[in-house]
Write a protein that holds these residues in place. Structure first.
Motif, PDB file in Angstrom:
ATOM      1  N   THR A 141       2.711 -41.957  10.873  1.00 35.31           N
ATOM      2  CA  THR A 141       1.340 -41.741  10.798  1.00 35.31           C
ATOM      3  C   THR A 141       0.728 -43.113  10.335  1.00 35.31           C
ATOM      4  N   ASN A 142      -0.143 -43.725  10.771  1.00 36.81           N
ATOM      5  CA  ASN A 142      -0.865 -45.008  10.478  1.00 36.81           C
ATOM      6  C   ASN A 142      -1.677 -44.718   9.450  1.00 36.81           C
ATOM      7  N   HIS A 143      -1.545 -45.303   8.265  1.00 40.57           N
ATOM      8  CA  HIS A 143      -2.319 -45.037   6.869  1.00 40.57           C
ATOM      9  C   HIS A 143      -2.024 -46.459   5.799  1.00 40.57           C
ATOM     10  N   TRP A 144      -2.832 -46.118   4.907  1.00 45.46           N
ATOM     11  CA  TRP A 144      -2.427 -47.082   3.756  1.00 45.46           C
ATOM     12  C   TRP A 144      -3.152 -46.348   2.376  1.00 45.46           C
ATOM     13  N   PHE A 145      -2.523 -46.809   1.331  1.00 46.88           N
ATOM     14  CA  PHE A 145      -2.770 -46.067   0.014  1.00 46.88           C
ATOM     15  C   PHE A 145      -3.447 -47.215  -1.122  1.00 46.88           C
ATOM     16  N   LYS A 146      -4.389 -46.588  -1.802  1.00 45.18           N
ATOM     17  CA  LYS A 146      -4.804 -47.472  -3.014  1.00 45.18           C
ATOM     18  C   LYS A 146      -5.259 -46.745  -4.072  1.00 45.18           C
ATOM     19  N   LEU A 147      -5.389 -47.162  -5.243  1.00 51.14           N
ATOM     20  CA  LEU A 147      -5.772 -46.513  -6.275  1.00 51.14           C
ATOM     21  C   LEU A 147      -7.425 -46.715  -6.376  1.00 51.14           C
ATOM     22  N   ASP A 148      -7.974 -45.716  -7.058  1.00 49.78           N
ATOM     23  CA  ASP A 148      -9.386 -45.994  -7.011  1.00 49.78           C
ATOM     24  C   ASP A 148      -9.850 -46.927  -8.545  1.00 49.78           C
ATOM     25  N   GLU A 149     -10.941 -46.957  -8.923  1.00 50.24           N
ATOM     26  CA  GLU A 149     -11.220 -47.868 -10.232  1.00 50.24           C
ATOM     27  C   GLU A 149     -10.664 -47.549 -11.521  1.00 50.24           C
ATOM     28  N   HIS A 150     -10.339 -46.331 -11.271  1.00 52.43           N
ATOM     29  CA  HIS A 150      -9.138 -46.033 -12.660  1.00 52.43           C
ATOM     30  C   HIS A 150      -8.028 -46.475 -12.858  1.00 52.43           C
ATOM     31  N   LYS A 151      -7.338 -46.669 -11.688  1.00 56.36           N
ATOM     32  CA  LYS A 151      -6.022 -47.351 -11.478  1.00 56.36           C
ATOM     33  C   LYS A 151      -5.035 -46.230 -12.459  1.00 56.36           C
ATOM     34  N   LYS A 152      -5.266 -45.093 -12.349  1.00 59.61           N
ATOM     35  CA  LYS A 152      -4.085 -44.171 -13.052  1.00 59.61           C
ATOM     36  C   LYS A 152      -3.765 -43.071 -11.786  1.00 59.61           C
ATOM     37  N   ILE A 153      -2.413 -42.973 -11.751  1.00 57.53           N
ATOM     38  CA  ILE A 153      -1.913 -41.707 -11.178  1.00 57.53           C
ATOM     39  C   ILE A 153      -0.412 -41.354 -11.530  1.00 57.53           C
ATOM     40  N   LYS A 154      -0.231 -40.170 -11.651  1.00 58.13           N
ATOM     41  CA  LYS A 154       1.080 -39.554 -11.646  1.00 58.13           C
ATOM     42  C   LYS A 154       1.427 -38.644 -10.613  1.00 58.13           C
ATOM     43  N   ALA A 155       2.461 -39.113  -9.677  1.00 57.49           N
ATOM     44  CA  ALA A 155       2.610 -38.239  -8.424  1.00 57.49           C
ATOM     45  C   ALA A 155       3.999 -37.981  -8.381  1.00 57.49           C
ATOM     46  N   ILE A 156       4.479 -36.860  -7.966  1.00 58.49           N
ATOM     47  CA  ILE A 156       5.841 -36.582  -7.552  1.00 58.49           C
ATOM     48  C   ILE A 156       6.021 -36.717  -5.960  1.00 58.49           C
ATOM     49  N   ARG A 157       6.976 -37.581  -5.667  1.00 56.19           N
ATOM     50  CA  ARG A 157       7.235 -37.970  -4.143  1.00 56.19           C
ATOM     51  C   ARG A 157       8.566 -37.050  -3.998  1.00 56.19           C
ATOM     52  N   TYR A 158       8.377 -36.768  -2.740  1.00 56.91           N
ATOM     53  CA  TYR A 158       9.472 -35.744  -2.220  1.00 56.91           C
ATOM     54  C   TYR A 158      10.059 -36.333  -0.863  1.00 56.91           C
ATOM     55  N   PHE A 159      11.489 -36.391  -0.816  1.00 55.21           N
ATOM     56  CA  PHE A 159      11.895 -37.084   0.445  1.00 55.21           C
ATOM     57  C   PHE A 159      13.035 -36.319   0.891  1.00 55.21           C
ATOM     58  N   GLN A 160      13.312 -36.489   2.513  1.00 53.97           N
ATOM     59  CA  GLN A 160      14.182 -35.909   3.343  1.00 53.97           C
ATOM     60  C   GLN A 160      15.269 -37.230   3.284  1.00 53.97           C
ATOM     61  N   ASP A 161      14.634 -38.339   3.426  1.00 58.88           N
ATOM     62  CA  ASP A 161      15.806 -39.460   3.781  1.00 58.88           C
ATOM     63  C   ASP A 161      15.218 -40.817   3.100  1.00 58.88           C
ATOM     64  N   MET A 162      15.721 -41.221   1.778  1.00 62.65           N
ATOM     65  CA  MET A 162      15.062 -42.167   1.208  1.00 62.65           C
ATOM     66  C   MET A 162      15.025 -43.672   2.064  1.00 62.65           C
ATOM     67  N   SER A 163      15.947 -43.610   3.136  1.00 59.26           N
ATOM     68  CA  SER A 163      15.917 -44.986   4.079  1.00 59.26           C
ATOM     69  C   SER A 163      14.661 -44.942   4.831  1.00 59.26           C
ATOM     70  N   GLY A 164      13.794 -43.722   5.052  1.00 61.94           N
ATOM     71  CA  GLY A 164      12.723 -43.777   5.897  1.00 61.94           C
ATOM     72  C   GLY A 164      11.324 -44.187   5.109  1.00 61.94           C
ATOM     73  N   TRP A 165      11.468 -44.445   3.739  1.00 63.47           N
ATOM     74  CA  TRP A 165      10.491 -44.752   2.992  1.00 63.47           C
ATOM     75  C   TRP A 165       9.908 -46.283   2.986  1.00 63.47           C
ATOM     76  N   THR A 166      10.707 -47.126   3.570  1.00 60.18           N
ATOM     77  CA  THR A 166      10.285 -48.648   3.851  1.00 60.18           C
ATOM     78  C   THR A 166       8.890 -48.680   4.808  1.00 60.18           C
ATOM     79  N   PRO A 167       8.141 -49.190   4.223  1.00 61.63           N
ATOM     80  CA  PRO A 167       6.719 -49.240   5.239  1.00 61.63           C
ATOM     81  C   PRO A 167       6.997 -50.019   6.334  1.00 61.63           C
ATOM     82  N   VAL A 168       6.420 -49.730   7.410  1.00 62.01           N
ATOM     83  CA  VAL A 168       6.428 -50.511   8.557  1.00 62.01           C
ATOM     84  C   VAL A 168       5.067 -51.118   8.816  1.00 62.01           C
TER      85      VAL A 168
END
Ligand SMILES: [Fe+2]
Length: 179
Positions: A141-168
């Motif tokens: 899925t084509n997308h991007w991600f950025k922080l907002d003006e507070h520049k703060k986030i804590k997020a849990i990331r879930y993976f099926q396959d770590m090798s698929g995580w590289t951005p294309v």
């Protein structure tokens, strides 16, 4: 609760059912998952050591078990971003350009906020995510991600396959609707 901004709709979409339905049509799964009381002391900290991150992950292990049984997620980790992190802007620059992954991008926002941008079915829209939002973006899925003006986030990331995580990366001019 997530909010959706699209040029195709006059006002932001923020009603929970409307948000869920809009994203479902676009192939994105959304859940509203309350953070639990056990997590509050660590969630209130700006920075966390590796052992504190693991302690906090344990507070959400029931969520991970639910995802493991519903899907085939095999691992999880936690990302903690704030202005105190050295090289934060460089880190974020990897993800604020149009890209996709060959694995799903699955995030549970447990603190702070951020913004996803999408181009799906010919429509560009943004989804502001914040605490209690779970979002699963399908692979390719084509997308991007950025922080907002507070520049703060804590997020849990879930993976099926770590090798698929590289951005294309893709050129904006070559954006096509996700399949
Ligand atoms: Fe991504």
């Amino acid at each position: 609760m997530a909010e959706i901004f699209s040029a195709n709709t006059k006002d932001p979409i923020s009603n929970p059912d409307d948000v869920r339905n809009f994203l479902k049509i676009k192939g994105i799964e959304y859940r509203f998952w309350d953070t639990n009381a056990n997590s509050k002391p660590l969630l209130s900290r700006t920075s966390l050591s590796d052992s504190e991150k693991e302690e906090l992950l344990q507070c959400f292990e029931d969520r991970f078990n639910e995802l493991k049984s519903d899907y085939s997620y095999k691992s999880r980790d936690m990302i903690v971003l704030n202005p105190e992190i050295p090289g934060l802007d460089g880190m974020l620059a990897k993800f604020d350009k149009w890209h996709y992954h060959t694995d799903d991008e699955v995030r549970y926002i447990i603190d702070g906020s951020g913004i996803f941008g999408f181009h799906i079915q010919g429509e560009k829209f943004e989804v502001k995510v914040s605490q209690n939002d779970f979002i699963s973006v399908p692979a390719n899925t084509n997308h991007w991600f950025k922080l907002d003006e507070h520049k703060k986030i804590k997020a849990i990331r879930y993976f099926q396959d770590m090798s698929g995580w590289t951005p294309v990366y893709i050129d904006e001019a070559d954006l096509v609707s996700s399949k």
